[in-house]
Each structure stands twice: as structure tokens, then as C-alpha cells.
Design a protein around this motif. Sequence first.
Motif, PDB file in Angstrom:
ATOM      1  N   MET A  17      -6.605   1.950  -2.637  1.00  8.59           N
ATOM      2  CA  MET A  17      -5.715   1.893  -3.907  1.00  8.59           C
ATOM      3  C   MET A  17      -6.070   2.555  -5.291  1.00  8.59           C
TER       4      MET A  17
ATOM      5  N   HIS B  50      -6.393   7.479  -0.706  1.00  7.01           N
ATOM      6  CA  HIS B  50      -5.293   6.322  -0.310  1.00  7.01           C
ATOM      7  C   HIS B  50      -4.998   6.435   1.190  1.00  7.01           C
TER       8      HIS B  50
ATOM      9  N   HIS C 236       1.001  -1.153   0.024  1.00 12.35           N
ATOM     10  CA  HIS C 236      -0.155  -0.121   0.029  1.00 12.35           C
ATOM     11  C   HIS C 236       1.084   1.283   0.120  1.00 12.35           C
TER      12      HIS C 236
END
Length: 214
Positions: A136, A164, A61
Amino acid sequence: MRRGEGHAVTQDARRGRRVTVVLAALVLLTGAALVALTVSRSGGPARDGPEAGFARDMSAHHAQAVRMSFIVRDRTDDRDVRLLAYDIISTQSAQIGMMTAWLDEWGLPKTDPAGPMRWMSGHGGHPGASAAMPGMATRERLTDLEKASGRAAEVLYLRLMAAHHRGGVAMAEAVLARTDHDRVRRLARTMVEGQRSEITLMNEMLRRRGGPAA
């Protein structure tokens, strides 16, 4: 056998016994070290546990956040956006290094062959399942960011990064609810606090650029 020869044989025998004792001690010490290492690893986080899953998935991530920040750094001359991008690159790269070191210490693989997000309930939280990580950006949105420039790149970056960060906060809060591991909890709390603060900052930056909050 002469008297001197008998004395020499006795000394050789004693030296041989000392060497044997030293070798035996080295074998015991090596065995103890291996046992301690095995116990340490076996007593650490499990291969499929939330700590390992969090370290793997949050590293991936973070890697996208770093990528987006490098992209916008080269697509705008705005000082504030470039400073934010630099801060995200520095902070999240350091955190990736920390989580990778944990996996090395625990003797666990860097990726889960069964897929990401199995540790997080509601996101593929049963064996064999996998799901997309929250927040994402899609490949198409990354391509859009690479093609944009100036104000358009800034606004798109801020919107993508705010989403995000919200996904990152959700992941950090999820591991806080699932682990008592001190180092994992400290890092997760740092992420929650830092990314919430940056979401607020990014929304302020969006408003200054005439766009709605993300």
C-alpha cells in the motif's frame, strides 16, 4: 336443520380444512427455506476465516489501486499509461464487486472490527492483531502523485503500482495456501497471473522512461 343447510355446512368445513392444510404447508415450506438459508450460511466461510479476510482486505487493497489509476489518468496524456490505468480501474473494480457479493452471500460484514490482515500469517496473523496491507502507498506518496504531472507522474505511478501489485500477489498467494474454496482460489490465481504480467509491463515502461525497474 334442513337438508340443504347441512350440505352447506359440510362444504364449509371441507373448505376450512383445505385452508388449514394449505397454511400448514406454507408454514412448513417457509421454515424449510429458513433452515436451508441458515445451513447454507453456517456452512460457508467463517467470519474470521481466510476467505472472508481476503475478500475484505483485497477489496480495500484494490480500492487504492483504482484511486491511483484515476489520479494518473488525469495527470498525463501518455496513451500507454492511460490505457494501463484504465485496465486496472476496470479489472479491479469488477473484482471488488465480486468479493463484496461473496460477503453478502456469506452473511458476513464488509469490514473486520478487530482490524485488517488477521488472516494472513506474518501480517497480524493472531487474534486481535492488525497490520498494514503489503504494497500500500502511504498518504504522502499519494499526495506526491496528485501533485505530479507528465513524465514525473507516469514514473511515480508505475513505481507505486508495481510495489502495490507485488503486495497484491503476496496476499493472493497467501489465501491460496489457506483455502480450498473453489471461487476464492480461481480469483486468487487470476490475480497472481494478471498482476505479475502487469508488473513486467510496468518495469518495461519504466525502462523506456529512463527509470530503474521497480
